[in-house]
Structures are given as C-alpha cells and as structure tokens.
Design an enzyme around this catalytic site. Structure first.
Site: not given
Ligand code: CAA
Ligand code: NAD
Length: 333
Positions: A168, A189, A201, A239
C-alpha cells in the site's frame, strides 16, 4: 495443463473445503466463453500466478485471477491462514454466483467449482514459486518481511518470473533492491474488496522493463480490471490522497469536534462516499493504516503534519482492535 487437472483432482480427494471435481473442471471452456476472460493468451503471456498471503487482499487477488482463467497458487505460512483465505473466497464467490446466475443453481455451482479448480494452496513458500510466471506478494505491510520473502524467492524462481508487490505504501525500489531482477519487478496495487474494486495501480520503478510493464497491463486487463500507472512515489495515487483524509477524520474526532458516527454520516450523505472514513478504516485494517502512516513518517517524504502519530489509532492497534478482520476497531462487528 494435464498436471494441473491431476492436482486439482487430487485436491478433491484431500480437501473438502474446495470441493473440486474432475468432471466440473471439464466444463471450464464452456464457462470461459460465457463469463470469463475473452482474451486468448499467447504463449509468452502469463498463465500461472502465485499469490503470497491469503488475507483480505491475497484471497481477493487469488479469486479474481482464478475466476478469469489463470492457474493460481495461494501461499501462506500456516494452514489455518489458508483456511481463512478460503472462507473469504467462498463467501465472495457465492455472492457473485447468486448475482450473476440468479435462479440457476446449476450455473452457480459450476461457476464456483470451476473457479476453485483453478486454485491450489501451499504452505511451503519455495514450492509455491515453482514454475510460476508471476508472483504477487500480499503479505504484511513490513519492508523487512517483504524483502526477506523476495530474497528467498529470487534464488529459486525461474529467471523470467515477474515479481510484483501489492504494497500500500512501501517504495517498490526498496523492496526490489534485494533481488537480482529489478527489471522484472513492479508494484501491482489492488483495492479492497478486490472482487468489486475495478482499479489496479501499476507502479514502475526506474528499472522496471517495458516488457514487464506490458505483461502486467495485460494480466490486469485479463482480470477485468482497469490499470493506471504511477511512479514509485509514497502512496502512489489513491493512498496518497485517501490515507491523509482518513487520518484527518480520526484527528477531527479526537479533538472532540464531531462523533465518529456523525463524521461517517457526513461523508456518506454530504460527499457521496460509499463508506464513512471510520467504516473504511475498519474495512482496510487499522494495523495496515498504522504501518502506512508510520512508514511515511520515517521516510520523511510527506508533510509531517499529515503523518503525525495519532494516539487513538495507536491504542486500538495495541489492543488488537484491527477493524472488521478482528471483530472490533472504531466500531464493533
Ligand atoms: N466480493 C464480491 N462482491 C462484493 C464484495 C466481495 N467481497 N463486497 C461487495 N461486493 C459487491 C456486492 O455484491 C454488490 O454488488 P452489486 O452492486 O453489483 O449488487 C456491491 O459490491 C455492493 O455491495 P453491498 O450492496 O453489499 O454493500 P455496499 O453497497 O455497502 O458496498 C462496498 C460495499 C463495495 C465495499 C462499498 O461500501 C465501497 O465501495 N466501499 C469503499 C471501498 C473502498 O474505498 N476501497 C478502497 C480501500 S483503500 C485500498 O484498498 C488501498 C489500500 O492500499 C489500503
Ligand atoms: P492481512 O493481514 O489480511 O493478510 C496478510 C497475510 O499474509 C496473512 O494471512 C499472513 O499470515 C500472511 N503472511 C505473512 N507473512 C507471510 C509470508 N512470508 N508468506 C506468505 N504469507 C505470509 O493483510 P492484507 O490487508 O491482505 O494486506 C496485505 C498487503 O496488501 C499489505 O502490503 C497491505 O498494505 C496491502 N493492501 C491492503 C489493503 C487493505 O485494504 N487491507 C488494500 C490494498 C493493499
């Protein structure tokens, strides 16, 4: 191919959770025509993918790749983590199957079984790297842990295997410098939940070759995702903008200016966000967010005010309240 079908069949005998059947795996070409990848891969393109980490992200990446016809190996350090990953995939697949094939239970079943027939699991990380074209790492957000894994994999993988990290926030150049294949290394990503979020990404560092980049664009499209490209900068695109916003929301609540519930309601109803910042933080994982912010602070490339420590976040992580995945975070689940 024959070897994979055989191993899928063996999986059926040994692994109830995956319920893979030899017969249904033969249905795959039929299903591919209807629902899966429409591109016919050429010999030089990626067919076999290994994903390290079966957590929130790893499981999602495995699922989407398998759904679109790739042969995927899911690797984690312990069988218990693999089982958790399988549960994530099972829940998501049945949700998609019900939506895609409404009242047609046979098609739902075939869709699920066909996807599972493309998935193998492994707890031996060396074995997982055998004969794979692309390794996608989705393990914990820790530079040293990622470097240790890639260092080991670099020694045993085929010379042309491409390495990608789903990090991330960590610099791709820092993770990849431990390997001898920086030209075959990039960031890939995905976003959470992977089956639903359309973006990937692709992060190029200075040494990522054009061939590697093009292959990753191709894989992303075959997974039915939309790729965007970004330089190897902190947080890439999403991010870099999203995480400071999430942290500002925590600071706003910490100063007592509004409640977490009202901030969430405000951003959903006033700014059209699908989730409020606290719901989204719990969804992403508070440990992951803390690692991102701590890493950026150490790195020093982002304005210090944006990444200043937040007591509330640190306390929750210390208490093991990591968000949805642990049953509690800002909210209780
Ligand atoms: N698997 C398959 N489909 C899924 C799912 C999953 N795990 N989760 C949700 N869906 C689908 C549902 O089936 C539904 O599909 P339709 O619209 O086609 O019917 C749709 O997503 C919406 O789901 P829900 O109606 O149950 O729930 P919701 O409307 O609350 O949506 C959500 C759920 C898609 C997660 C929505 O809340 C959302 O977009 N949230 C924001 C998510 C976001 O910002 N993600 C980025 C996080 S940052 C990141 O990932 C980067 C990082 O490195 C940290
Ligand atoms: P998570 O904690 O849900 O899962 C991590 C998994 O990695 C665990 O099951 C752990 O046992 C496993 N693991 C640790 N060391 C390992 C190894 N040496 N070999 C194989 N498996 C190993 O974490 P997550 O949320 O899935 O995040 C994973 C990566 O994806 C991180 O780099 C995170 O920053 C990135 N990411 C997370 C998100 C998010 O929304 N959570 C979104 C995009 C990217």
């Amino acid at each position: 191919m024959a070897q994979f079908i055989l191993s899928s069949f063996r999986g059926h005998l040994t692994n109830n959770a995956t319920k893979i059947s030899f017969k249904t795996s033969l249905l795959r070409p039929l299903l591919l025509n209807n629902n899966f990848s429409t591109t016919t891969p050429n010999n030089n393109s990626i067919q076999n993918i290994t994903v390290y980490g079966s957590g929130l992200m790893g499981a999602g990446i495995v699922q989407v790749a398998a759904q679109n016809g790739f042969k995927v190996t899911m690797v984690d350090i312990e069988q218990a983590f693999i089982e958790k990953g399988k549960k994530i995939i099972d829940a998501s697949l049945s949700r998609i199957a019900k939506k895609q094939f409404k009242d047609d239970e046979n098609s739902q079943k075939s869709f699920i079984e066909t996807t599972w027939s493309n998935i193998k699991t492994e707890t031996n990380s060396e074995k997982g790297a055998e004969n794979t074209d692309l390794i996608i790492e989705a393990i914990v957000e820790n530079l040293e842990t990622k470097q240790n894994l890639f260092k080991k994999l670099d020694k045993i993988s085929k010379p042309n295997t491409i390495f990608a990290s789903n990090t991330s926030s960590l610099p791709i150049s820092e993770i990849s410098k431990i390997t001898e294949r920086q030209d075959k290394f990039a960031g890939l990503h995905f976003f959470n939940p992977v089956p639903q979020m359309k973006l990937v990404e692709i992060i190029k560092n200075d040494q990522t070759s054009e061939d590697t980049y093009q292959k990753l664009v191709d894989v992303t499209k075959r997974m039915k995702k939309t790729p965007v490209t970004c330089k190897d900068t902190p947080g890439f695109i999403v991010n870099r903008l999203l995480v400071p916003y999430l942290m500002e929301a925590v600071r706003l609540a910490e100063r007592g200016e509004a409640t977490t519930e009202d901030i969430d309601t405000a951003m959903k109803l006033g700014a059209g966000m699908p989730m409020g910042p606290f719901e989204l933080s719990d969804f992403v994982g508070l440990d992951t967010l803390k690692s991102i912010v701590d890493g950026w602070r150490k790195d020093g490339k982002i304005d210090a005010g944006l990444v200043a420590p937040i007591k509330k976040l640190d306390d929750l992580v210390k208490e093991g309240k990591l968000g949805r995945k642990s049953g509690a975070g800002f909210y209780t689940y």
